[in-house]
Design a protein around this motif. Structure first.
Motif, mmCIF file in Angstrom:
data_model
loop_
_atom_site.group_PDB
_atom_site.id
_atom_site.type_symbol
_atom_site.label_atom_id
_atom_site.label_comp_id
_atom_site.label_asym_id
_atom_site.label_seq_id
_atom_site.Cartn_x
_atom_site.Cartn_y
_atom_site.Cartn_z
ATOM 1 N N ARG A 21 -8.902 -10.502 8.641
ATOM 2 C CA ARG A 21 -8.927 -9.659 7.448
ATOM 3 C C ARG A 21 -7.854 -10.040 6.429
ATOM 4 N N ARG A 22 -8.247 -10.227 5.186
ATOM 5 C CA ARG A 22 -7.322 -10.494 4.093
ATOM 6 C C ARG A 22 -7.881 -9.850 2.844
ATOM 7 N N THR A 23 -7.027 -9.477 1.920
ATOM 8 C CA THR A 23 -7.486 -9.047 0.603
ATOM 9 C C THR A 23 -7.908 -10.289 -0.166
ATOM 10 N N ARG A 25 -9.628 -12.014 -3.637
ATOM 11 C CA ARG A 25 -9.736 -11.735 -5.076
ATOM 12 C C ARG A 25 -10.585 -12.777 -5.797
ATOM 13 N N GLN A 113 -8.215 -6.159 -14.018
ATOM 14 C CA GLN A 113 -8.333 -7.063 -12.856
ATOM 15 C C GLN A 113 -9.761 -7.648 -12.836
ATOM 16 N N TRP A 115 -11.165 -10.266 -11.840
ATOM 17 C CA TRP A 115 -11.705 -10.870 -10.615
ATOM 18 C C TRP A 115 -12.661 -9.924 -9.894
ATOM 19 N N ILE A 168 -9.190 -4.920 -2.235
ATOM 20 C CA ILE A 168 -8.837 -3.490 -2.290
ATOM 21 C C ILE A 168 -7.988 -3.270 -3.527
ATOM 22 N N VAL A 169 -8.316 -2.208 -4.245
ATOM 23 C CA VAL A 169 -7.639 -1.961 -5.523
ATOM 24 C C VAL A 169 -7.253 -0.489 -5.626
ATOM 25 N N GLY A 170 -5.960 -0.280 -5.842
ATOM 26 C CA GLY A 170 -5.469 1.081 -6.078
ATOM 27 C C GLY A 170 -4.976 1.267 -7.496
ATOM 28 N N LEU A 191 -9.811 4.636 -3.823
ATOM 29 C CA LEU A 191 -9.777 3.190 -3.554
ATOM 30 C C LEU A 191 -11.019 2.533 -4.108
HETATM 31 C C1 LIG Z 1 -3.364 1.261 -1.464
HETATM 32 C C2 LIG Z 1 -3.464 -0.202 -1.835
HETATM 33 C C3 LIG Z 1 -3.629 -0.550 -3.163
HETATM 34 C C4 LIG Z 1 -3.773 -1.892 -3.533
HETATM 35 N N1 LIG Z 1 -4.018 -2.190 -4.842
HETATM 36 C C5 LIG Z 1 -4.256 -3.478 -5.185
HETATM 37 C C6 LIG Z 1 -4.622 -3.802 -6.525
HETATM 38 O O1 LIG Z 1 -4.743 -2.951 -7.407
HETATM 39 N N2 LIG Z 1 -4.877 -5.101 -6.807
HETATM 40 C C7 LIG Z 1 -4.779 -6.087 -5.867
HETATM 41 O O2 LIG Z 1 -5.029 -7.241 -6.210
HETATM 42 N N3 LIG Z 1 -4.443 -5.807 -4.590
HETATM 43 C C8 LIG Z 1 -4.183 -4.530 -4.224
HETATM 44 N N4 LIG Z 1 -3.884 -4.228 -2.923
HETATM 45 C C9 LIG Z 1 -3.868 -5.290 -1.914
HETATM 46 C C10 LIG Z 1 -2.468 -5.692 -1.469
HETATM 47 O O3 LIG Z 1 -1.855 -6.452 -2.485
HETATM 48 C C11 LIG Z 1 -2.609 -6.485 -0.167
HETATM 49 O O4 LIG Z 1 -3.103 -5.632 0.845
HETATM 50 C C12 LIG Z 1 -1.275 -7.073 0.274
HETATM 51 O O5 LIG Z 1 -0.880 -8.113 -0.602
HETATM 52 C C13 LIG Z 1 -1.329 -7.624 1.685
HETATM 53 O O6 LIG Z 1 -2.316 -8.653 1.774
HETATM 54 P P1 LIG Z 1 -3.570 -8.557 2.763
HETATM 55 O O7 LIG Z 1 -4.340 -7.326 2.445
HETATM 56 O O8 LIG Z 1 -4.369 -9.802 2.461
HETATM 57 O O9 LIG Z 1 -3.043 -8.552 4.158
HETATM 58 C C14 LIG Z 1 -3.719 -2.906 -2.539
HETATM 59 C C15 LIG Z 1 -3.549 -2.542 -1.192
HETATM 60 C C16 LIG Z 1 -3.446 -1.218 -0.833
HETATM 61 C C17 LIG Z 1 -3.320 -0.842 0.617
#
Ligand SMILES: Cc1cc2nc3c(=O)[nH]c(=O)nc-3n(C[C@H](O)[C@H](O)[C@H](O)COP(=O)(O)O)c2cc1C
Length: 199
Positions: A21-23, A25, A113, A115, A168-170, A191
């Motif tokens: 799992r990774r975020t 973009r 954002q 992307w 994921i975007v907050g 979210l």
């Molecule tokens: C509540 C929350 C809000 C976040 N908001 C954003 C966001 O607006 N844009 C973004 O690019 N990443 C966002 N992220 C992703 C984090 O940047 C990311 O989880 C973090 O860098 C760790 O990387 P990983 O998820 O790949 O392990 C968010 C993550 C969480 C949990």
């Protein structure tokens, strides 16, 4: 639209989905199947309990204050026209609540954002606090936010198991997201999660 039945046995281990799992973009425009959509929504808020109402993610007091919406573009999900859809857990179906592709407007509401708009679908997890505050008062707000995190992780892990990726975007303007998606103003977006194949 009725969704295909979800599966409860997959090819990928839970450990592998957590490990990978990774975020993400950067998304490919490749179309998703209705089966993939069904599986993602089931993982988010599908009915899993024999009682017929308990869902895939835990909920304080089993009050379920959350809703899931999906913003879909043209040729993004087989059989679905561009629009905003709401998911109904009880019937495992989606209903069109607004016509048209709002992904770019959602990305702009998310502080530009851009992307995000390349993913075929962006899920929006919302909370309706009055469903939980009757029992828990102000603390219900905390509980709903915790629940959103559980749902988000389920979407992340199910995406991995399907060979997809999620972001994921907050960072977004709540009222703007509500407006561009045409959702009820009592449903607070917590979210946003774009999902698709990684580019
Ligand atoms: C509540 C929350 C809000 C976040 N908001 C954003 C966001 O607006 N844009 C973004 O690019 N990443 C966002 N992220 C992703 C984090 O940047 C990311 O989880 C973090 O860098 C760790 O990387 P990983 O998820 O790949 O392990 C968010 C993550 C969480 C949990």
């Amino acid at each position: 639209m009725q969704l295909p039945d979800p599966i409860t046995v997959g090819d990928v281990s839970l450990e592998m989905t957590i490990h990978k799992r990774r975020t993400v973009r950067s998304f490919h425009s490749k179309i998703l199947t209705l089966k993939q959509l069904s599986q993602l929504l089931w993982a988010a808020q599908g009915i899993t309990g024999p009682e017929g109402y308990k869902r895939a993610a835990p909920s304080a007091g089993a009050l379920y204050p959350m809703d899931i919406y999906g913003a879909v573009g043209e040729d993004c999900i087989e059989g679905l026209n561009p629009g905003v859809y709401s998911y109904d857990s009880a019937t495992h179906s989606v209903s069109l609540i607004q016509k048209g592709d709002s992904r770019r407007d959602i990305a702009m509401a998310s502080l530009g954002q851009v992307w995000m708009s390349y993913a075929p679908i962006t899920f929006v997890i919302t909370a309706e606090y009055n469903r939980i505050m009757g029992k828990y008062g102000q603390r219900g707000v905390r509980y709903a936010m915790i629940e959103a995190g559980h749902i988000g992780q389920n979407i992340f892990l199910q995406s991995q198991a399907l060979g997809l990726e999620a972001g994921i975007v907050g960072a977004f303007k709540d009222q703007k997201v509500i407006q561009v998606m045409g959702i009820k103003d009592t449903h607070e977006p917590l979210l946003l999660m774009p999902v698709g194949y990684k580019r």
